[in-house]
Design an enzyme around this catalytic site. Structure first.
Site, short mmCIF file in Angstrom:
data_model
loop_
_atom_site.label_atom_id
_atom_site.label_comp_id
_atom_site.label_asym_id
_atom_site.label_seq_id
_atom_site.Cartn_x
_atom_site.Cartn_y
_atom_site.Cartn_z
N ASP A 67 -0.04 41.91 -52.06
CA ASP A 67 0.05 40.34 -52.99
C ASP A 67 -0.92 38.80 -52.34
O ASP A 67 -1.42 38.25 -52.61
CB ASP A 67 0.37 40.15 -53.63
N GLY A 68 -0.13 38.62 -51.61
CA GLY A 68 -0.86 37.66 -50.45
C GLY A 68 -1.97 37.86 -50.04
O GLY A 68 -2.69 36.92 -50.27
N ASN A 149 -2.23 32.63 -59.01
CA ASN A 149 -1.39 32.62 -59.54
C ASN A 149 -0.50 31.64 -59.78
O ASN A 149 -0.33 31.14 -61.23
CB ASN A 149 -0.16 32.93 -58.67
N GLU A 150 -0.44 30.43 -59.42
CA GLU A 150 0.29 28.92 -59.81
C GLU A 150 -0.02 27.90 -58.65
O GLU A 150 -0.23 28.35 -57.34
CB GLU A 150 1.37 29.57 -59.87
N ARG A 160 15.00 17.56 -44.55
CA ARG A 160 16.64 17.68 -45.88
C ARG A 160 15.52 18.04 -47.08
O ARG A 160 14.19 18.93 -46.76
CB ARG A 160 16.70 15.60 -46.38
N THR A 192 4.13 36.24 -63.92
CA THR A 192 5.18 37.54 -62.93
C THR A 192 5.45 37.00 -61.86
O THR A 192 6.12 38.45 -61.04
CB THR A 192 4.93 38.72 -63.79
#
Length: 307
Positions: A67-68, A149-150, A160, A192
């Site tokens: 998928d990547g 995707n997003e 940190r 998803t």
């Protein structure tokens, strides 16, 4: 479909993926097709070279990986309207790919493509830009960034784990401020993935919609929201004076967001186009198989269903 010039991208560092890419290239060249081939991975982006060196229209991109690898191809090729045949070779989940079993007989695949015996699935994309200035006269300070995707806005620091304070604005109206790990702005395809992990809604990819989901918010009342695809989403980082906040596209770093800047996200004017070889594609079956969506623990017979 004509096969005069084809891109073949394989998963970088994966011997099996490279082997099948070389096999495909040899077979396509025997069909008088010009092939542009190279690895795609975290440190390898072959698409600018492919696009700049193409002597004519690129008919197809064959992407072999997980998928990547597919997400990277979609970001680069969707604006060029190049269809993608994605096959899970060397990948893991393979949520966006065609099964390898349907690709194993590659000669048959070429025949099907040339005979137009396939389906085309179009998936919505998002586009983001970084802006600065006031709301009434913003100035764009970055390139366009695309995702399948997003888009993710969250801080990242070496030593940190800083908390983000992000103000969400939809179509010029402030929705709320969120304190937590960040915000996700996702397509139905991305609902998803990271969004589902953040308890966001699952949206059928046949819809056009945008899901905004807070990541680990420090409030029990912070909820995901689904908005129309024509909406413009602006996200303002607040209280960050150390250049911690970043924009990520499909989990890849796009750019840093300087203090005083914000991210504007909207539906892209291009769609990712995927070749479907399966005769019976089912989104719900994919959810059951890939995400192990089990549903009820006890299943009863349904005499009205024809198996």
């Amino acid at each position: 479909m004509e096969l005069k010039q084809v891109i073949i991208a394989y998963k970088a560092g994966d011997i099996e993926s490279q082997k099948w890419a070389q096999r495909c290239a040899k077979e396509l060249e025997a069909l008088n097709c010009k092939v542009l081939m190279g690895p795609s991975g975290y440190k390898d982006n072959p698409y600018p070279v492919f696009l700049s060196s193409a002597s004519e229209t690129i008919d197809l991109a064959i992407v072999l990986g997980g998928d990547g690898t597919i997400l990277a191809a979609a970001r680069q090729l969707a604006p060029e309207k190049i269809p993608i045949l994605a096959v899970n070779v060397g990948g893991h989940l393979g949520f966006l790919t065609e099964p390898f079993e349907l690709f194993r007989d590659t000669q048959q695949v070429w025949h099907r493509l040339q005979s137009d015996r396939y389906a085309m699935l179009q998936r919505m994309m998002l586009e983001a830009r970084v802006c600065e200035g006031d709301r009434t006269s913003p100035q764009t300070t970055s390139d366009r960034f695309y995702c399948l995707n997003e888009m993710c806005i969250k801080p990242a620091s070496i030593d940190r784990m800083p908390t983000a304070i992000l103000e969400l604005e939809v179509d010029g109206e402030v929705v709320d401020q969120y304190q937590g790990d960040g915000l996700l702005v996702a397509t139905p395809t991305g609902s998803t993935c990271y969004t589902a992990s953040a308890n966001g809604p699952i949206i059928h990819p046949g819809m056009d919609a945008i899901a905004v989901t807070p990541i680990c918010p420090l409030s029990l009342s912070s909820r995901p929201i689904v908005i129309p695809p024509g909406s413009i989403v602006n996200i303002w980082p607040l209280g960050d004076y150390e250049l911690n906040t970043k924009l990520w596209t499909d989990s890849s770093l796009a750019t840093s967001i300087w203090p005083g800047q914000w991210v504007s996200v909207k539906m892209a004017n291009c769609m990712a186009r995927f070749i479907v070889l399966r005769e019976n594609y089912s989104f719900y079956q994919t959810l059951r198989e890939k995400l192990q969506w089990a549903g009820t623990r006890i299943h009863f017979d349904n005499n009205h269903r024809v198996n």
